[in-house]
Every structure is written in structure tokens, then in C-alpha cells.
Design an enzyme around this catalytic site. Structure first.
Site: not given
Ligand code: FES
Length: 153
Positions: A38, A40, A64, A108
Site C-alpha cells: 500500500c 504506507d 491510512c 495495518c
């Protein structure tokens, strides 16, 4: 913990009002971990006293909402803990403290766990100590067994 399909109130609170955002000057330990899928990135800073107690934890996350909420909660959970106790702040512990995360957002929380581990590893290296159970950090959570077991989600 039952499966949640949307963000809990706690996740929304930590996303909108993240605790402990920022840096620590001359940190005892600092670690950065990303997720190449992603894009991140999370950086965790720890201030640790000479008894091995985490006095302060700060973070910077480019990611995110769930990554921000889990970083925020992770810093809250490790503060006041010893470096050994901080290893118990796993992604599951962070998720539980946030009343869960939707399945597609579980990875995450792994970023938060791994960023803590990377900062603890840096501290251990600098002080030439061994933290029992701490594995060498990864740069990318895709390299962890846990991420693989989650099916990369
Ligand atoms: Fe990348 Fe959440 S989508 S860490």
C-alpha cells in the site's frame, strides 16, 4: 473478539485525534517499517530510561486511517512499560485496545507492532543488550510470517 466490518468509535477517535504524534530528539530507539503493497510507512521513536522503562513514545505515519489509529494506540500502550513488556504490545493487543479492525485493515496493525519492534531493536543494538524474544526487524511487513498468514490483506 467478534469480527467487525467498520471502524469502531475508538479507531475513529485515534484517527481524528491521534495521540503522541511527532518525533523525539535523540531517541533511545527509532524504527521505520513500511508496507510495499500500500506504500504506507510508520516511524516509531522511543525514549527509554536507564531502567529499561519506556518514558515516551512518538510516531510519524504516512498511511491510512487504520495505520494512524494503530500507531496512536501502540504509543499509548507501550508508554510506562519495560522494553520486555513492550513486546507484548502485539498487533492483536493494539487491535483489541481499539475494539477491533475490519479484516482488510488488520495488516495495518502489523505495521504498528513491527515499528515498535524495529525501535526496540535499535535500542538494543545501541546499548549492546539482548531483548528476549525480539527478532531482527523487517523493512517491509510483507516479509513477516504473520502478514503472509493473513493472506497479505
Ligand atoms: Fe497500508 Fe493501512 S492500508 S497500512
Amino acid at each position: 473478539m467478534s469480527q467487525v466490518t467498520e471502524y469502531s468509535e475508538k479507531v475513529m477517535d485515534h484517527f481524528k485525534n491521534p495521540r503522541n504524534v511527532g518525533e523525539i530528539e535523540n531517541p533511545a530507539g527509532v524504527g521505520t517499517v513500511g508496507n510495499a503493497v500500500c506504500g504506507d510507512i510508520m516511524r516509531m521513536y522511543l525514549d527509554i530510561d536507564d531502567k529499561g522503562v519506556i518514558r515516551d513514545a512518538r510516531f510519524k505515519t504516512f498511511g491510512c486511517g487504520a495505520a494512524i489509529a494503530t500507531s496512536s494506540m501502540a504509543t499509548e500502550l507501550v508508554r510506562g512499560k519495560t522494553v520486555q513488556e513492550a513486546l507484548e504490545v502485539t498487533n492483536k493487543a493494539v487491535m483489541e485496545a481499539l475494539d477491533g479492525l475490519p479484516p482488510v485493515k488488520i495488516h495495518c496493525s502489523l505495521l504498528a507492532e513491527q515499528a515498535i519492534h524495529a525501535a526496540l531493536w535499535d535500542y538494543a543494538q545501541k546499548n549492546n543488550i539482548k531483548i528476549e524474544g525480539l527478532k531482527p526487524p523487517v523493512n517491509d511487513i510483507n516479509e513477516t510470517k504473520e502478514f503472509y498468514e493473513m493472506g497479505g490483506k
